[in-house]
Design a protein around this motif. Structure first.
Motif, mmCIF file in Angstrom:
data_model
loop_
_atom_site.group_PDB
_atom_site.id
_atom_site.type_symbol
_atom_site.label_atom_id
_atom_site.label_comp_id
_atom_site.label_asym_id
_atom_site.label_seq_id
_atom_site.Cartn_x
_atom_site.Cartn_y
_atom_site.Cartn_z
ATOM 1 N N ILE A 1 -70.409 -24.538 22.738
ATOM 2 C CA ILE A 1 -71.173 -24.249 23.943
ATOM 3 C C ILE A 1 -72.104 -25.450 24.220
ATOM 4 C CG2 ILE A 1 -72.259 -22.731 25.210
ATOM 5 C CD1 ILE A 1 -70.681 -20.463 23.621
ATOM 6 N N ASP A 2 -71.949 -26.386 24.858
ATOM 7 C CA ASP A 2 -73.042 -27.481 24.870
ATOM 8 C C ASP A 2 -74.244 -26.946 25.263
ATOM 9 O OD1 ASP A 2 -71.366 -29.423 23.708
ATOM 10 O OD2 ASP A 2 -70.577 -29.920 25.675
ATOM 11 N N ASP A 3 -74.403 -26.100 26.312
ATOM 12 C CA ASP A 3 -75.694 -25.737 26.954
ATOM 13 C C ASP A 3 -76.287 -24.637 26.218
ATOM 14 O OD1 ASP A 3 -77.355 -25.916 29.306
ATOM 15 O OD2 ASP A 3 -76.708 -23.799 29.611
ATOM 16 N N GLN A 4 -77.753 -25.109 25.633
ATOM 17 C CA GLN A 4 -78.147 -23.894 25.000
ATOM 18 C C GLN A 4 -78.457 -22.594 25.681
ATOM 19 O OE1 GLN A 4 -81.803 -24.814 23.064
ATOM 20 N NE2 GLN A 4 -81.062 -26.745 21.904
ATOM 21 N N MET B 1 -74.565 -16.075 25.906
ATOM 22 C CA MET B 1 -73.374 -15.206 25.003
ATOM 23 C C MET B 1 -73.595 -14.567 24.162
ATOM 24 S SD MET B 1 -70.668 -17.454 23.257
ATOM 25 C CE MET B 1 -69.771 -16.711 21.951
ATOM 26 N N VAL B 2 -74.752 -14.747 23.329
ATOM 27 C CA VAL B 2 -74.948 -13.920 22.082
ATOM 28 C C VAL B 2 -76.077 -12.861 22.161
ATOM 29 C CG1 VAL B 2 -74.239 -15.875 20.503
ATOM 30 C CG2 VAL B 2 -76.538 -15.674 21.172
ATOM 31 N N THR B 3 -76.695 -13.036 23.345
ATOM 32 C CA THR B 3 -77.518 -11.719 23.613
ATOM 33 C C THR B 3 -77.229 -10.893 24.939
ATOM 34 O OG1 THR B 3 -78.948 -13.275 24.941
ATOM 35 C CG2 THR B 3 -79.547 -13.047 22.734
ATOM 36 N N GLU B 4 -76.207 -11.196 25.569
ATOM 37 C CA GLU B 4 -76.027 -10.406 26.860
ATOM 38 C C GLU B 4 -74.789 -10.002 26.787
ATOM 39 O OE1 GLU B 4 -76.853 -12.518 30.556
ATOM 40 O OE2 GLU B 4 -79.160 -12.861 29.905
ATOM 41 N N ASN B 5 -74.622 -8.690 27.215
ATOM 42 C CA ASN B 5 -72.916 -8.275 27.014
ATOM 43 C C ASN B 5 -72.485 -8.142 25.997
ATOM 44 O OD1 ASN B 5 -73.138 -7.945 30.213
ATOM 45 N ND2 ASN B 5 -72.395 -9.961 30.176
ATOM 46 N N ARG C 1 -78.115 -20.820 16.419
ATOM 47 C CA ARG C 1 -77.646 -22.109 17.138
ATOM 48 C C ARG C 1 -77.896 -23.377 16.170
ATOM 49 N NH1 ARG C 1 -75.347 -24.231 21.828
ATOM 50 N NH2 ARG C 1 -75.818 -26.306 22.077
ATOM 51 N N GLU C 2 -78.827 -23.405 15.449
ATOM 52 C CA GLU C 2 -79.218 -24.476 14.360
ATOM 53 C C GLU C 2 -78.412 -24.373 13.193
ATOM 54 O OE1 GLU C 2 -82.273 -26.547 14.188
ATOM 55 O OE2 GLU C 2 -81.912 -26.956 12.034
ATOM 56 N N THR C 3 -78.111 -23.130 12.773
ATOM 57 C CA THR C 3 -77.084 -22.991 11.639
ATOM 58 C C THR C 3 -75.674 -23.473 12.061
ATOM 59 O OG1 THR C 3 -78.293 -21.090 10.710
ATOM 60 C CG2 THR C 3 -75.890 -21.325 10.211
ATOM 61 N N LEU C 4 -75.393 -23.094 13.218
ATOM 62 C CA LEU C 4 -74.231 -23.514 13.670
ATOM 63 C C LEU C 4 -73.724 -24.961 14.202
ATOM 64 C CD1 LEU C 4 -73.101 -20.458 15.632
ATOM 65 C CD2 LEU C 4 -72.046 -20.995 13.341
ATOM 66 N N TYR C 5 -74.511 -25.395 14.836
ATOM 67 C CA TYR C 5 -74.497 -26.542 15.587
ATOM 68 C C TYR C 5 -75.256 -28.098 14.795
ATOM 69 C CZ TYR C 5 -72.624 -24.471 19.456
ATOM 70 O OH TYR C 5 -71.569 -23.537 20.440
ATOM 71 N N THR C 6 -76.016 -27.445 13.734
ATOM 72 C CA THR C 6 -76.667 -28.390 13.244
ATOM 73 C C THR C 6 -76.319 -28.724 11.539
ATOM 74 O OG1 THR C 6 -78.191 -28.585 14.477
ATOM 75 C CG2 THR C 6 -78.859 -29.853 12.609
ATOM 76 N N ARG C 7 -76.796 -27.273 10.994
ATOM 77 C CA ARG C 7 -76.492 -27.515 9.519
ATOM 78 C C ARG C 7 -75.032 -27.308 9.018
ATOM 79 N NH1 ARG C 7 -80.740 -24.440 5.813
ATOM 80 N NH2 ARG C 7 -80.390 -26.537 4.822
ATOM 81 N N TYR C 8 -74.281 -26.551 9.710
ATOM 82 C CA TYR C 8 -72.779 -26.744 9.459
ATOM 83 C C TYR C 8 -72.060 -27.868 9.876
ATOM 84 C CZ TYR C 8 -72.369 -21.584 8.101
ATOM 85 O OH TYR C 8 -72.572 -20.352 7.775
ATOM 86 N N LYS C 9 -72.788 -28.504 11.018
ATOM 87 C CA LYS C 9 -72.283 -29.949 11.145
ATOM 88 C C LYS C 9 -72.303 -31.105 10.201
ATOM 89 C CE LYS C 9 -70.389 -30.961 15.185
ATOM 90 N NZ LYS C 9 -70.366 -30.590 16.278
ATOM 91 N N GLY D 1 -70.395 -15.772 5.487
ATOM 92 C CA GLY D 1 -71.049 -14.377 5.710
ATOM 93 C C GLY D 1 -70.799 -13.975 6.980
ATOM 94 N N ASP D 2 -71.629 -13.646 7.917
ATOM 95 C CA ASP D 2 -71.497 -13.056 9.275
ATOM 96 C C ASP D 2 -72.041 -14.015 10.328
ATOM 97 O OD1 ASP D 2 -70.278 -10.795 8.117
ATOM 98 O OD2 ASP D 2 -71.757 -9.183 9.082
ATOM 99 N N ILE D 3 -72.078 -15.244 9.800
ATOM 100 C CA ILE D 3 -72.470 -16.424 10.639
ATOM 101 C C ILE D 3 -71.417 -17.080 11.628
ATOM 102 C CG2 ILE D 3 -73.574 -18.661 10.903
ATOM 103 C CD1 ILE D 3 -75.630 -16.648 10.531
ATOM 104 N N LEU D 4 -70.360 -17.266 10.641
ATOM 105 C CA LEU D 4 -68.984 -18.129 11.601
ATOM 106 C C LEU D 4 -67.934 -17.191 11.075
ATOM 107 C CD1 LEU D 4 -67.927 -20.216 13.190
ATOM 108 C CD2 LEU D 4 -68.028 -21.697 11.072
ATOM 109 N N PHE D 5 -66.972 -16.876 12.192
ATOM 110 C CA PHE D 5 -65.718 -16.291 11.807
ATOM 111 C C PHE D 5 -64.626 -17.187 12.470
ATOM 112 C CE2 PHE D 5 -68.684 -12.913 13.004
ATOM 113 C CZ PHE D 5 -68.785 -12.179 11.678
ATOM 114 N N ILE D 6 -63.454 -16.778 12.269
ATOM 115 C CA ILE D 6 -62.457 -17.872 12.591
ATOM 116 C C ILE D 6 -62.468 -17.903 14.215
ATOM 117 C CG2 ILE D 6 -59.767 -18.262 12.428
ATOM 118 C CD1 ILE D 6 -61.151 -18.335 9.760
ATOM 119 N N ASP D 7 -62.397 -16.928 14.778
ATOM 120 C CA ASP D 7 -62.363 -16.778 16.289
ATOM 121 C C ASP D 7 -63.537 -16.237 17.130
ATOM 122 O OD1 ASP D 7 -60.894 -17.669 18.709
ATOM 123 O OD2 ASP D 7 -60.392 -15.539 18.660
#
Lengths: 76, 376
Positions: free
Chosen positions: B324-327, B333-337, B275-283, B250-256
């Motif tokens: 991105i290791d640092d939370q 990154m995902v909320t600013e700019n 973060r949980e979806t990308l770094y834990t569930r998908y992992k 869906g719109d959670i993870l794209f190629i780049d």
């Protein structure tokens, strides 16, 4: 507002509203106002940009039942 | 005088084959800067058509005489006028893009991703102008559609050509960048329309709630669609594992890039979900799953065969958003700019909820522009 001339461009698709507007502008003097009615969805952005590039002033816009109305004051 | 037309289908082929094309875009500068036809080997000139009404003499020096020139505008009227003027100036390889950017925005190119186990097939519908991807899973006379666009005829006709019946229609989430055709297809074909209930709190129609762990079988063969709750872009965002081989993100993870969490208005609340979806569930999933996203942002994300697909393991290595290791850095990154929001995204969400019913022309206008669902 003192409108010198009114142009009905309803039902016309791009590029006709602007072609007709440009022509109608030739019939009025600098400082006079042309009122334009159009139904083409793209007319708003195009007329705004066209007026700016031609040195005219877009005084006001209005939407009334699917008809876009514009008042443009001719530039020097 | 008549001018030769170029269809958006022909332009799509040029994009996919990396061919050359000179695009003369005659929309306003703002419209051009916001969104244009992208191709690896395309070159460009932008002059608004209303600056050319008195003639094209001043700009002909900027156009190549030895290349194909495609003149494009919003809907195809002004490009025709300008193309005619160029023909009068002696240009031979000039075309007007039929239907303009509207047609470009609506064109869907079906690309076969692969055969499935047990004889099924998987197709990706590439909406090349807007960067939207939808899918059809076919097996043994039945079809399921995921994240369909509002150009519903394309899917219905495609299914008809394959001789299959559409039985299930899914949306991975409530879309904010385009109007879903899911409900319409379901109504037309009698298929079941599935939506994640967390995204459907305000919808005005009946739907089948899609929950983590749900299995839907397409055809008699065992092509399971397995729903995986993966919030972050929206609260309800759900991924699918198809045929144990493909992960529809869906719109959670794209190629780049990765999904942005702010389009339903809750960026700060949903950052940790994302973060949980990308770094834990998908992992926890197999690295060999092939990721099939609902969008692409740049042409580089297309494979040579025109598909948009990559192994999950490769994305864990190469996608910046997954590294991105640092939370706190991730949160920023995902909320600013963030990039500007998609055109009319609130109205699009309301349409997808069934709250408003704009006509076709209004729907087209709402969808003008790129999808902008990602952060890089």
């Amino acid at each position: 507002m003192n409108v010198t001339k009114t142009l009905d461009a309803t039902g016309l698709a791009c590029p006709m509203p602007i072609v007709k507007t440009k022509k109608a502008m030739k019939d009025i003097e600098a400082g006079e106002v042309l009122e334009i009615h159009a139904t083409d969805q793209g007319a708003k952005a195009d007329l705004t940009a066209w007026a700016k590039s031609g040195g005219h002033e877009l005084l006001q816009t209005e939407e009334d039942n699917g008809v876009f109305k514009f008042w443009i004051k001719k530039g020097e | 005088m008549t001018v030769k037309n170029m269809t958006v289908k022909e332009i799509t082929n040029k994009v996919l084959n990396n061919e050359e094309l000179f695009l003369f875009d005659v929309r306003t500068e703002d419209a051009y800067q916001d969104w244009k036809i992208e191709g690896e080997n395309f070159s460009y000139l932008n002059v608004p058509y209303f600056d050319l009404l008195d003639g094209v003499e001043e700009i002909v020096g900027q156009l190549p005489r030895d290349k194909e020139i495609a003149v494009v505008c919003a809907k195809g009227g002004s490009s025709q006028m300008v193309a005619e003027m160029l023909v009068e100036e002696g240009f031979e390889n000039v075309y007007s893009v039929e239907g303009g950017m509207k047609a470009w925005s609506e064109h869907l190119e079906p690309v076969k991703v692969n055969d499935l186990k047990d004889g099924g097939e998987l197709y990706q519908f590439v909406r090349i102008g807007k960067g939207c991807l939808s899918y059809m899973v076919v097996s043994n006379g039945e079809a399921a559609i995921i994240d369909s666009t509002r150009m519903t005829d394309v899917y219905v006709d495609f299914a008809k050509e394959l001789g299959v019946k559409i039985t299930n229609v899914f949306d991975t989430h409530l879309h904010a960048d385009h109007i879903s055709g899911g409900r319409k297809i379901a109504e037309q074909t009698g298929a079941t329309y599935w939506l994640p209930p967390e995204d459907a709190g305000e919808v005005t129609f009946d739907y089948q709630p899609l929950r983590d762990g749900d299995h839907v079988t397409v055809g008699n063969t065992n092509i399971d669609i397995h729903a995986l709750y993966s919030p972050g872009h929206t609260k309800g965002s759900t991924s699918f594992v198809v045929d144990d081989q493909y992960l529809m993100t869906g719109d959670i993870l794209f190629i780049d890039s990765i999904g942005r969490p702010d389009l339903a208005g809750k960026a700060d609340d949903w950052v940790m979900d994302l973060r949980e979806t990308l770094y834990t569930r998908y992992k926890e999933l197999s690295d060999d799953l092939i990721v099939l996203p609902a969008h692409f942002m740049i042409m580089d994300e297309l494979n040579e065969d025109g598909t948009v697909a990559e192994k999950l393991g490769t994305l864990f290595e190469k996608n910046h958003g997954l590294n991105i290791d640092d939370q706190e850095e991730f949160r920023k990154m995902v909320t600013e700019n963030l990039p500007p929001q998609p055109n009319a995204y609130q109205e699009i969400r309301e349409t997808n909820m069934g709250k408003i019913s704009p006509d076709n022309e209004e729907q087209r206008e709402m969808e003008i522009g790129p999808n902008r669902c990602a952060v890089r």
